[in-house]
Design a protein around this motif. Structure first.
Motif, mmCIF file in Angstrom:
data_model
loop_
_atom_site.group_PDB
_atom_site.id
_atom_site.type_symbol
_atom_site.label_atom_id
_atom_site.label_comp_id
_atom_site.label_asym_id
_atom_site.label_seq_id
_atom_site.Cartn_x
_atom_site.Cartn_y
_atom_site.Cartn_z
ATOM 1 N N MET A 89 -4.674 79.123 66.825
ATOM 2 C CA MET A 89 -3.699 79.219 67.903
ATOM 3 C C MET A 89 -3.643 80.623 68.485
ATOM 4 O O MET A 89 -3.436 80.807 69.690
ATOM 5 C CB MET A 89 -2.315 78.794 67.411
ATOM 6 C CG MET A 89 -2.235 77.324 67.014
ATOM 7 S SD MET A 89 -2.889 76.210 68.284
ATOM 8 C CE MET A 89 -1.787 76.568 69.658
ATOM 9 N N ALA A 90 -3.841 81.642 67.657
ATOM 10 C CA ALA A 90 -3.876 83.010 68.161
ATOM 11 C C ALA A 90 -5.042 83.189 69.121
ATOM 12 O O ALA A 90 -4.902 83.806 70.194
ATOM 13 C CB ALA A 90 -3.984 83.993 67.001
ATOM 14 N N ALA A 91 -6.207 82.642 68.759
ATOM 15 C CA ALA A 91 -7.378 82.768 69.619
ATOM 16 C C ALA A 91 -7.160 82.058 70.948
ATOM 17 O O ALA A 91 -7.394 82.629 72.028
ATOM 18 C CB ALA A 91 -8.609 82.199 68.908
ATOM 19 N N HIS A 132 -14.546 82.085 68.058
ATOM 20 C CA HIS A 132 -13.925 83.302 67.536
ATOM 21 C C HIS A 132 -14.720 84.553 67.888
ATOM 22 O O HIS A 132 -14.132 85.633 68.047
ATOM 23 C CB HIS A 132 -13.691 83.164 66.031
ATOM 24 C CG HIS A 132 -12.665 82.125 65.706
ATOM 25 N ND1 HIS A 132 -11.321 82.344 65.860
ATOM 26 C CD2 HIS A 132 -12.797 80.835 65.304
ATOM 27 C CE1 HIS A 132 -10.659 81.245 65.540
ATOM 28 N NE2 HIS A 132 -11.521 80.325 65.203
ATOM 29 N N ASP A 133 -16.031 84.418 68.045
ATOM 30 C CA ASP A 133 -16.815 85.541 68.568
ATOM 31 C C ASP A 133 -16.312 85.911 69.964
ATOM 32 O O ASP A 133 -16.136 87.097 70.294
ATOM 33 C CB ASP A 133 -18.296 85.174 68.665
ATOM 34 C CG ASP A 133 -18.951 84.945 67.315
ATOM 35 O OD1 ASP A 133 -18.365 85.341 66.296
ATOM 36 O OD2 ASP A 133 -20.054 84.371 67.298
ATOM 37 N N THR A 134 -16.091 84.890 70.782
ATOM 38 C CA THR A 134 -15.615 85.124 72.143
ATOM 39 C C THR A 134 -14.218 85.731 72.143
ATOM 40 O O THR A 134 -13.942 86.701 72.873
ATOM 41 C CB THR A 134 -15.606 83.803 72.938
ATOM 42 O OG1 THR A 134 -16.923 83.254 72.945
ATOM 43 C CG2 THR A 134 -15.139 84.030 74.367
ATOM 44 N N ILE A 139 -9.121 74.468 70.973
ATOM 45 C CA ILE A 139 -8.381 74.641 69.726
ATOM 46 C C ILE A 139 -9.073 73.904 68.586
ATOM 47 O O ILE A 139 -9.215 74.424 67.472
ATOM 48 C CB ILE A 139 -6.931 74.148 69.893
ATOM 49 C CG1 ILE A 139 -6.186 75.024 70.900
ATOM 50 C CG2 ILE A 139 -6.206 74.146 68.547
ATOM 51 C CD1 ILE A 139 -4.845 74.454 71.331
ATOM 52 N N GLU A 140 -9.524 72.670 68.862
ATOM 53 C CA GLU A 140 -10.200 71.890 67.825
ATOM 54 C C GLU A 140 -11.454 72.602 67.325
ATOM 55 O O GLU A 140 -11.720 72.670 66.120
ATOM 56 C CB GLU A 140 -10.562 70.521 68.376
ATOM 57 C CG GLU A 140 -11.183 69.585 67.346
ATOM 58 C CD GLU A 140 -11.459 68.212 67.906
ATOM 59 O OE1 GLU A 140 -11.997 67.374 67.153
ATOM 60 O OE2 GLU A 140 -11.156 67.972 69.098
ATOM 61 N N ARG A 141 -12.211 73.178 68.253
ATOM 62 C CA ARG A 141 -13.421 73.906 67.848
ATOM 63 C C ARG A 141 -13.063 75.169 67.059
ATOM 64 O O ARG A 141 -13.760 75.533 66.099
ATOM 65 C CB ARG A 141 -14.249 74.250 69.078
ATOM 66 C CG ARG A 141 -14.943 73.037 69.691
ATOM 67 C CD ARG A 141 -15.633 73.354 70.996
ATOM 68 N NE ARG A 141 -16.436 72.223 71.469
ATOM 69 C CZ ARG A 141 -17.007 72.154 72.657
ATOM 70 N NH1 ARG A 141 -16.879 73.179 73.517
ATOM 71 N NH2 ARG A 141 -17.702 71.099 72.999
ATOM 72 N N ALA A 142 -11.985 75.842 67.449
ATOM 73 C CA ALA A 142 -11.543 77.030 66.709
ATOM 74 C C ALA A 142 -11.139 76.662 65.283
ATOM 75 O O ALA A 142 -11.467 77.371 64.326
ATOM 76 C CB ALA A 142 -10.378 77.691 67.443
ATOM 77 N N VAL A 143 -10.429 75.549 65.129
ATOM 78 C CA VAL A 143 -10.032 75.054 63.804
ATOM 79 C C VAL A 143 -11.265 74.746 62.966
ATOM 80 O O VAL A 143 -11.362 75.130 61.785
ATOM 81 C CB VAL A 143 -9.141 73.798 63.952
ATOM 82 C CG1 VAL A 143 -9.026 73.050 62.624
ATOM 83 C CG2 VAL A 143 -7.756 74.186 64.451
ATOM 84 N N LEU A 160 -7.793 88.188 62.162
ATOM 85 C CA LEU A 160 -7.769 86.814 62.659
ATOM 86 C C LEU A 160 -9.159 86.462 63.192
ATOM 87 O O LEU A 160 -10.089 86.303 62.415
ATOM 88 C CB LEU A 160 -6.658 86.662 63.688
ATOM 89 C CG LEU A 160 -5.236 86.893 63.130
ATOM 90 C CD1 LEU A 160 -4.196 86.883 64.243
ATOM 91 C CD2 LEU A 160 -4.886 85.880 62.067
ATOM 92 N N SER A 161 -9.326 86.334 64.494
ATOM 93 C CA SER A 161 -10.655 85.962 65.019
ATOM 94 C C SER A 161 -11.729 86.970 64.640
ATOM 95 O O SER A 161 -12.888 86.604 64.416
ATOM 96 C CB SER A 161 -10.589 85.809 66.538
ATOM 97 O OG SER A 161 -9.915 84.623 66.894
ATOM 98 N N GLY A 162 -11.370 88.250 64.571
ATOM 99 C CA GLY A 162 -12.345 89.255 64.150
ATOM 100 C C GLY A 162 -12.879 88.971 62.758
ATOM 101 O O GLY A 162 -14.081 89.134 62.494
#
Length: 302
Positions: A193-195, A291-293, A217-221, A273-275
């Motif tokens: 959610m942060a990303a 998360h790279d993005t 969001i689904e892909r981030a999860v 987080l994403s980092g």
């Protein structure tokens, strides 16, 4: 029980106030205007049902924290290096250190800073609260919980004792034998959610309630769960589906704390987080394009 809390913002101030109200000997480690306000007036907790104020100890002197049975570390991750020496010194005199930080590496970071692993308990919390002004914590009417557990997975007397103290303050708390899995469960939702909200500069509804936003969001999860499993974390097979059900049920107006930090223009927790997901992906060979993005486009705000 004597409890030191490093950090007097939303997490530390809120739980510290509840513990002090229940009669525990609580000392907050704070600074600046926040310290002055707490020292003069105590901590005030506000929510939609009203407010209450609790007298509570506060100091910026590490020596006044001595004798704490437990030390809860409740700062943002970007401030951990500032309080880690205090946590180390308290640990070396017998205090059990309990980090309640975002991300999944706080215990390791504290150990690298000199806190003996034997003096660490894993900790995770779900709470929606922030410092509205010096000495004042604003909380949402949200289901709050603290989970603690030994890093080696045993159920210990000290974890049980801390949970009993928390419950005596009407805090929903449990001791677990799977604290690493609990940390990754929270990380899965929080980081995704942060990303998404951070890149969109949007509350939950603004990104989740569109077809492509929901897919993002689904892909981030999925990326977070994948790197966790690649690192050897026994993440349940159902976690991705469970996370999406949970995210779909979030209030649309909710904003992750990461987004609030971005909007304020101050430091953020991007690195944990994403980092961190991006770094874990490179280390394990798991692709993490979302998360790279996020790490790349949000770096200017970090």
């Amino acid at each position: 029980m004597r409890i030191a809390i490093l950090g007097a913002g939303g997490v530390g101030g809120y739980f510290g106030a509840l513990l002090a109200r229940a009669g525990h000997d609580v000392v907050l480690y704070a600074r600046g205007e926040n310290l002055a306000a707490i020292f003069a007036n105590g901590i005030t907790i506000r929510d939609a049902n009203g407010s209450f104020t609790v007298p509570i100890g506060a100091t910026n002197s590490p020596t006044e924290l001595s004798g704490a049975d437990f030390t809860i570390v409740a700062v943002k991750s970007y401030s951990l290096s500032e309080v880690a020496p205090v946590a180390r010194d308290l640990a070396l005199t017998g205090s059990v250190i309990v980090p309640l930080l975002n991300g999944v590496e706080a215990a390791d970071d504290l150990q690298r800073a000199g806190v003996p692993r034997t003096q660490l308990l894993g900790g995770q919390t779900n709470v929606s609260a922030f410092k509205a002004e010096p000495g004042v914590i604003q909380r949402a009417l949200w289901r709050e919980r603290i989970v603690v557990g030994e890093l080696d997975g045993v159920l210990s007397e000290r974890a049980t004792r801390l949970v009993e103290a928390l419950r005596s303050a009407d805090i929903d708390a449990i001791a677990t034998t799977n604290i690493v899995v609990e940390l990754w469960r929270k990380f899965n939702m929080l980081c995704a959610m942060a990303a998404a909200c951070g890149m969109a500069r949007s509350d939950v509804a603004g990104i989740r309630d569109t077809a492509l936003g929901h897919l993002l969001i689904e892909r981030a999860v999925n990326e977070i769960a994948a790197v966790g499993r690649a690192r050897g974390v026994p993440i349940p097979a159902s976690q991705e589906v469970d996370m999406m059900h949970h995210i779909d049920a979030l209030p649309g107006t909710m904003k992750p704390s990461f987004l609030l930090d971005v909007e304020r223009g101050g430091p953020t927790e991007l690195d944990v987080l994403s980092g961190a997901v991006s770094r874990f992906g490179r280390d394990t060979g798991v692709p993490t394009p979302v998360h790279d993005t996020a790490a790349a486009v949000l770096a200017r705000r970090a």
